[in-house]
Design a protein around this motif. Structure first.
Motif, PDB file in Angstrom:
ATOM      1  N   VAL A   1      -2.242   9.708   3.431  1.00  0.00           N
ATOM      2  CA  VAL A   1      -1.016   9.671   4.227  1.00  0.00           C
ATOM      3  C   VAL A   1      -0.053   8.640   3.648  1.00  0.00           C
ATOM      4  CG1 VAL A   1      -0.077   9.246   6.538  1.00  0.00           C
ATOM      5  CG2 VAL A   1      -2.357  10.250   6.279  1.00  0.00           C
ATOM      6  N   SER A   2       1.173   9.065   3.384  1.00  0.00           N
ATOM      7  CA  SER A   2       2.175   8.100   2.909  1.00  0.00           C
ATOM      8  C   SER A   2       3.245   7.840   3.964  1.00  0.00           C
ATOM      9  CB  SER A   2       2.826   8.610   1.623  1.00  0.00           C
ATOM     10  OG  SER A   2       3.613   9.745   1.917  1.00  0.00           O
ATOM     11  N   ASP A   3       3.430   8.792   4.888  1.00  0.00           N
ATOM     12  CA  ASP A   3       4.459   8.652   5.927  1.00  0.00           C
ATOM     13  C   ASP A   3       3.833   8.019   7.176  1.00  0.00           C
ATOM     14  OD1 ASP A   3       6.306   8.904   7.892  1.00  0.00           O
ATOM     15  OD2 ASP A   3       6.586  11.074   7.690  1.00  0.00           O
ATOM     16  N   PRO A   4       4.256   6.804   7.546  1.00  0.00           N
ATOM     17  CA  PRO A   4       3.650   6.133   8.705  1.00  0.00           C
ATOM     18  C   PRO A   4       3.666   7.001   9.970  1.00  0.00           C
ATOM     19  CG  PRO A   4       5.150   4.635   7.564  1.00  0.00           C
ATOM     20  CD  PRO A   4       5.310   5.975   6.915  1.00  0.00           C
ATOM     21  N   GLU A   5       4.679   7.854  10.101  1.00  0.00           N
ATOM     22  CA  GLU A   5       4.757   8.722  11.283  1.00  0.00           C
ATOM     23  C   GLU A   5       3.531   9.634  11.405  1.00  0.00           C
ATOM     24  OE1 GLU A   5       6.842   8.697  13.798  1.00  0.00           O
ATOM     25  OE2 GLU A   5       7.738   6.928  12.845  1.00  0.00           O
ATOM     26  N   ARG A   6       3.011  10.044  10.236  1.00  0.00           N
ATOM     27  CA  ARG A   6       1.888  10.987  10.256  1.00  0.00           C
ATOM     28  C   ARG A   6       0.604  10.328  10.751  1.00  0.00           C
ATOM     29  NH1 ARG A   6       3.209  15.697   7.430  1.00  0.00           N
ATOM     30  NH2 ARG A   6       1.297  16.516   8.319  1.00  0.00           N
ATOM     31  N   LEU A   7       0.609   9.003  10.815  1.00  0.00           N
ATOM     32  CA  LEU A   7      -0.599   8.312  11.281  1.00  0.00           C
ATOM     33  C   LEU A   7      -0.845   8.523  12.774  1.00  0.00           C
ATOM     34  CD1 LEU A   7      -0.457   4.941   9.304  1.00  0.00           C
ATOM     35  CD2 LEU A   7      -2.135   6.766   9.051  1.00  0.00           C
ATOM     36  N   LYS A   8       0.114   9.143  13.462  1.00  0.00           N
ATOM     37  CA  LYS A   8      -0.102   9.416  14.886  1.00  0.00           C
ATOM     38  C   LYS A   8      -1.303  10.345  15.095  1.00  0.00           C
ATOM     39  CE  LYS A   8       3.256  13.262  15.417  1.00  0.00           C
ATOM     40  NZ  LYS A   8       2.591  14.049  14.460  1.00  0.00           N
ATOM     41  N   ASP A   9      -1.687  11.079  14.044  1.00  0.00           N
ATOM     42  CA  ASP A   9      -2.830  11.982  14.152  1.00  0.00           C
ATOM     43  C   ASP A   9      -4.108  11.388  13.553  1.00  0.00           C
ATOM     44  OD1 ASP A   9      -1.308  14.045  15.340  1.00  0.00           O
ATOM     45  OD2 ASP A   9      -0.501  14.579  13.376  1.00  0.00           O
ATOM     46  N   ALA A  10      -4.031  10.143  13.065  1.00  0.00           N
ATOM     47  CA  ALA A  10      -5.219   9.537  12.451  1.00  0.00           C
ATOM     48  C   ALA A  10      -6.275   9.257  13.521  1.00  0.00           C
ATOM     49  CB  ALA A  10      -4.838   8.237  11.746  1.00  0.00           C
ATOM     50  N   ASP A  11      -7.530   9.409  13.152  1.00  0.00           N
ATOM     51  CA  ASP A  11      -8.607   9.221  14.134  1.00  0.00           C
ATOM     52  C   ASP A  11      -9.889   8.732  13.470  1.00  0.00           C
ATOM     53  OD1 ASP A  11     -10.113   9.173  16.368  1.00  0.00           O
ATOM     54  OD2 ASP A  11      -9.859  11.283  16.894  1.00  0.00           O
TER      55      ASP A  11
ATOM     56  N   ILE B   1       0.845  -1.194   0.000  1.00  0.00           N
ATOM     57  CA  ILE B   1       0.000   0.000   0.000  1.00  0.00           C
ATOM     58  C   ILE B   1       0.882   1.246   0.000  1.00  0.00           C
ATOM     59  CG2 ILE B   1      -1.772   1.239   1.314  1.00  0.00           C
ATOM     60  CD1 ILE B   1      -2.808  -1.444   0.393  1.00  0.00           C
ATOM     61  N   ARG B   2       0.676   2.111  -0.988  1.00  0.00           N
ATOM     62  CA  ARG B   2       1.537   3.299  -1.072  1.00  0.00           C
ATOM     63  C   ARG B   2       1.071   4.442  -0.189  1.00  0.00           C
ATOM     64  NH1 ARG B   2       3.309   4.430  -7.137  1.00  0.00           N
ATOM     65  NH2 ARG B   2       3.830   6.405  -6.176  1.00  0.00           N
ATOM     66  N   ALA B   3      -0.195   4.513   0.023  1.00  0.00           N
ATOM     67  CA  ALA B   3      -0.707   5.582   0.894  1.00  0.00           C
ATOM     68  C   ALA B   3      -2.063   5.162   1.435  1.00  0.00           C
ATOM     69  CB  ALA B   3      -0.827   6.891   0.127  1.00  0.00           C
ATOM     70  N   ILE B   4      -2.467   5.806   2.521  1.00  0.00           N
ATOM     71  CA  ILE B   4      -3.729   5.429   3.146  1.00  0.00           C
ATOM     72  C   ILE B   4      -4.564   6.690   3.383  1.00  0.00           C
ATOM     73  CG2 ILE B   4      -2.668   5.387   5.455  1.00  0.00           C
ATOM     74  CD1 ILE B   4      -4.412   2.918   6.008  1.00  0.00           C
ATOM     75  N   LEU B   5      -5.802   6.628   2.933  1.00  0.00           N
ATOM     76  CA  LEU B   5      -6.717   7.763   3.105  1.00  0.00           C
ATOM     77  C   LEU B   5      -7.465   7.565   4.411  1.00  0.00           C
ATOM     78  CD1 LEU B   5      -7.955  10.299   1.587  1.00  0.00           C
ATOM     79  CD2 LEU B   5      -9.784   8.747   0.905  1.00  0.00           C
ATOM     80  N   VAL B   6      -7.314   8.527   5.327  1.00  0.00           N
ATOM     81  CA  VAL B   6      -7.850   8.300   6.666  1.00  0.00           C
ATOM     82  C   VAL B   6      -8.203   9.657   7.295  1.00  0.00           C
ATOM     83  CG1 VAL B   6      -5.523   8.317   7.698  1.00  0.00           C
ATOM     84  CG2 VAL B   6      -7.360   7.062   8.846  1.00  0.00           C
ATOM     85  N   PRO B   7      -9.238   9.690   8.154  1.00  0.00           N
ATOM     86  CA  PRO B   7      -9.516  10.943   8.866  1.00  0.00           C
ATOM     87  C   PRO B   7      -8.345  11.284   9.794  1.00  0.00           C
ATOM     88  CG  PRO B   7     -11.381   9.427   9.029  1.00  0.00           C
ATOM     89  CD  PRO B   7     -10.229   8.649   8.467  1.00  0.00           C
ATOM     90  N   LEU B   8      -7.893  12.513   9.705  1.00  0.00           N
ATOM     91  CA  LEU B   8      -6.661  12.910  10.388  1.00  0.00           C
ATOM     92  C   LEU B   8      -6.903  14.226  11.135  1.00  0.00           C
ATOM     93  CD1 LEU B   8      -3.627  11.739   9.949  1.00  0.00           C
ATOM     94  CD2 LEU B   8      -3.283  13.802   8.618  1.00  0.00           C
ATOM     95  N   HIS B   9      -6.400  14.305  12.391  1.00  0.00           N
ATOM     96  CA  HIS B   9      -6.419  15.600  13.079  1.00  0.00           C
ATOM     97  C   HIS B   9      -5.375  16.483  12.417  1.00  0.00           C
ATOM     98  CE1 HIS B   9      -9.131  14.877  16.449  1.00  0.00           C
ATOM     99  NE2 HIS B   9      -8.680  13.633  16.452  1.00  0.00           N
ATOM    100  N   LEU B  10      -5.779  17.641  11.938  1.00  0.00           N
ATOM    101  CA  LEU B  10      -4.823  18.507  11.259  1.00  0.00           C
ATOM    102  C   LEU B  10      -3.870  19.099  12.281  1.00  0.00           C
ATOM    103  CD1 LEU B  10      -7.224  20.335   8.777  1.00  0.00           C
ATOM    104  CD2 LEU B  10      -5.832  18.300   8.388  1.00  0.00           C
ATOM    105  N   PRO B  11      -2.595  19.248  11.920  1.00  0.00           N
ATOM    106  CA  PRO B  11      -1.622  19.741  12.897  1.00  0.00           C
ATOM    107  C   PRO B  11      -1.915  21.161  13.381  1.00  0.00           C
ATOM    108  CG  PRO B  11      -0.584  19.367  10.738  1.00  0.00           C
ATOM    109  CD  PRO B  11      -1.979  18.862  10.644  1.00  0.00           C
ATOM    110  N   MET B  12      -2.522  21.991  12.534  1.00  0.00           N
ATOM    111  CA  MET B  12      -2.714  23.387  12.920  1.00  0.00           C
ATOM    112  C   MET B  12      -3.969  23.630  13.741  1.00  0.00           C
ATOM    113  SD  MET B  12      -3.607  22.426   9.869  1.00  0.00           S
ATOM    114  CE  MET B  12      -2.420  22.728   8.566  1.00  0.00           C
ATOM    115  N   LYS B  13      -4.888  22.660  13.712  1.00  0.00           N
ATOM    116  CA  LYS B  13      -6.115  22.803  14.494  1.00  0.00           C
ATOM    117  C   LYS B  13      -6.644  21.413  14.784  1.00  0.00           C
ATOM    118  CE  LYS B  13     -10.522  25.183  14.605  1.00  0.00           C
ATOM    119  NZ  LYS B  13     -11.785  25.081  13.911  1.00  0.00           N
TER     120      LYS B  13
END
Lengths: 140, 376
Positions: free
Chosen positions: B51-61, B31-43
């Motif tokens: 999301v393609s970077d696994p690290e960014r999944l820390k904000d997935a919800d 899987i190259r990327a995953i489409l997921v509801p994400l808390h945006l970093p700015m709000k």
């Protein structure tokens, strides 16, 4: 309301029902002036929105009429029209339109006599139903 | 038999466990990327993100009660042409069903996408969610989820969600099962399609049985939702059963067409209501005004809504985004679901049920509906 004159909008296909209307005319058959014909190339091009617009503008009845099943000039336009009329007959009655105000008939090109009969019968039916809801209410 | 596994929930952190699971999906190599509801970093608000970077999944919800849009529209954008790689998408059941409709309408393809769906606890309306997340911060999702597990739908849940009898994402390739599990300890993963089984295999999950309480939990939730739905149908039908009442129901409409923009199955690039067909001449309005005494401006409000019902109600999945998008709080979802339930039944069709069933207005049978022919 004895002086009520219904307005009936009839979408008729070029190849069958319109030709039948033409034949009725050349045969000097009379039918009520309440029916206003709109010639379309095929009943299959009658988008539900035309019917809806006619009702909302105050039509008391709407007829869609084309070739007999199997006789469509475009092979199957009338079958598609039948599904659309079925759809409208599910939607419009939920808003108080009597289902009898929307009719679908097949009148072949040689059926001039039948055309005039059906127009008379339809006109009498709509007359007895009385004015449609959009005539009596302000429609936004 | 569908392949089933359990994943452990550590420290009762359900969203955390799901993030871990999604990370394993993204790192499975396929899987190259995953489409997921994400808390945006700015709000602290939730939007779908690719999301393609696994690290960014820390904000997935994926369980947040946020439903800013029906993501089927986004998935259609991502799949209508080849993208050159496989993606996964975490979708709500109504988003999956809307996507099924869009695929049938040639607005998307399933070739390069794996759909992951979780049992859906529902969502709040946009304004309610923004208030809720502002008050409850990062704990908001767990607070919502625990409340909804208690077996009572929150008052703030949108009425589309309260009346939704499809909480289980049956069209998903991979199902995240929450109902009937002790979700403080374990969450179920189940492969529902060959595509799901392939991914299941790559995740190195050990197979186990379905939780014994699942079937009953699903049935009881659906029964509760149907009871609400039927009451809603009856109330709505009664409040629009004449042209006068329908006019009152829609009286606050300002013809902004937001409901059509938000609708996942209204896919026409150019809606007839924004074409020249409705760009009437000024003299036309004057004629209408003179004929009727008064004409409300902008005109054609009822015409717009009834036409939309004719054009899309057979594809309506009842997601409620029309209500969500309405600036004047018109109860559109109730109206559309009530009418759509009947139009879909008339054609023995259910929007989103199957990729195999053709949209009812695209097909016909030679012998059918004889009862609507003629004038007797």
């Amino acid at each position: 309301m004895t002086d009520f004159e219904p307005t009936i909008i009839a979408f008729v296909c070029n190849w069958c029902t319109y030709t039948a209307a033409d034949l009725a005319g050349t045969s000097r058959l009379s039918y009520p002036q309440n029916v206003r014909l709109i010639r379309v190339m095929c009943t299959g091009m009658v988008d539900p929105q035309y019917v809806i617009k006619a009702f909302l503008e105050g039509a008391d009845g709407v007829l869609v009429s084309g070739c007999h099943p199997g006789d469509c000039h475009y092979i199957n336009g009338n079958f598609k029209a039948r599904r659309r009329i079925k759809l409208l007959k599910e939607i419009l009655p939920q808003f108080g339109f009597e289902p009898e105000r929307l009719r679908l008939t097949w009148i072949g090109a040689s059926d001039g006599i039948r055309f005039a009969e059906i127009m008379r019968e339809l006109s009498a039916q709509i007359r007895s139903l009385g004015p449609g809801g959009a005539k009596l209410n302000m429609v936004i | 038999m569908a392949k089933t596994a359990q994943i452990d929930v550590k420290a009762q952190d359900i969203p955390g466990s799901l993030r871990g699971f999604l990370r394993s999906v993204l790192e499975s190599g396929d899987i190259r990327a995953i489409l997921v509801p994400l808390h945006l970093p700015m709000k602290n608000t939730v939007m779908p993100a690719l999301v393609s970077d696994p690290e960014r999944l820390k904000d997935a919800d994926p369980l947040a009660p946020a439903f800013p849009m029906n993501t089927a529209k986004v998935v259609s954008r991502l799949t209508h042409k080849p993208s050159g790689g496989k993606i996964a998408a975490v979708l709500r059941p109504c988003e999956i069903r809307a996507f099924v409709e869009l695929v049938k309408l040639k607005q998307g393809k399933t070739d390069e996408i794996v759909i992951i769906g979780a049992d859906c606890p529902g969502a709040y309306g946009n304004r309610d969610y923004l208030r809720f997340v502002a008050e409850n911060g990062t704990e908001s999702t767990m607070k919502f989820y625990r409340d909804s597990l208690s077996g009572k739908d929150s008052e703030k849940l949108s009425s589309a969600c309260k009346s939704c009898e499809f909480p289980v994402p049956e069209g998903a390739d991979l199902l995240i099962g929450l109902l009937g599990s002790d979700t403080e300890k374990q969450v179920m993963i189940q492969a529902l399609t060959p595509k799901g089984e392939e991914l299941f295999g790559k995740l190195g999950l050990s197979e186990s049985a379905e939780p014994p309480g699942r079937k009953a939990a699903v049935e009881s939730l659906i029964a509760r939702r149907k009871a609400y739905r039927d009451k809603m149908f009856a109330e709505t039908a009664q409040s629009v059963d004449s042209i006068g009442k329908l006019t009152a129901y829609l009286a606050d409409c300002v013809n902004c067409y937001n409901c059509r923009v938000a609708c996942p199955v209204c896919y026409c690039k150019e809606c007839v209501f924004v074409t020249d067909v409705f760009d009437h001449d000024p003299s036309q309005y004057l004629k209408w005004a003179e004929r009727k005494g008064a004409v409300k401006m902008p005109a054609d409000t009822l015409f717009y809504h009834i036409t939309r019902l004719a054009h899309m109600s057979t594809a309506c999945v009842g997601c409620g985004q029309c209500s969500n998008a309405c600036p004047n709080d018109i109860r559109l979802a109730e109206l559309f679901r009530t009418v759509a339930y009947r139009t879909q039944k008339a054609f023995d069709y259910e929007a989103g049920r199957s990729l195999e069933e053709a949209p009812p207005l695209s097909v016909f049978r030679e012998a059918e509906f004889a009862e609507i022919e003629g004038i007797k």
